[in-house]
Design a protein around this motif. Structure first.
Motif: not given
Length: 111
Positions: A54-59, A85, A90, A99, A101
């Motif tokens: 994922l990226d930082e926005t959970a996408t 975070r 990460r 990233w 979960n």
């Protein structure tokens, strides 16, 4: 080296001194990088069937953006947690960084 009378011995001493200095500097740099990585990351393992990167926005991100061959990490893969975070970790997996979960990863040991 300057006290040696023979030119061949002086040349050999100069070459050995230069090679030794190069190896000392290179080895010291590699040791410092390894120490930093050991102190800044934690070993972990993926405990779900797959952990999508994922990226930082959970996408979810593509494999190309993560720098990997796949866009998800398989179960049982060893990863290194670089940062925490919220509910995301990460991680670094081989050459890929992204990233995941926090529930999909278990930290392997206490420091």
């Amino acid at each position: 080296r300057w006290l040696l009378p023979q030119p061949r011995v002086r040349l050999a001493a100069a070459i050995c001194s230069a090679a030794g200095a190069f190896l000392l500097v290179t080895g010291g740099g590699v040791a410092l990088c390894a120490r930093h990585f050991r102190l800044a990351s934690e070993p972990a393992v993926v405990v779900t069937a797959e952990a999508p990167l994922l990226d930082e926005t959970a996408t979810p991100i593509s494999a190309r953006a993560a720098g990997a061959e796949r866009s998800s990490i398989p179960e049982g893969a060893d990863v290194y947690v670089l940062e925490r975070r919220g509910g995301l970790y990460r991680v670094e997996w081989g050459t890929a960084r992204g990233w995941v979960n926090a529930s999909q990863v278990r930290i392997l040991g206490a420091r």
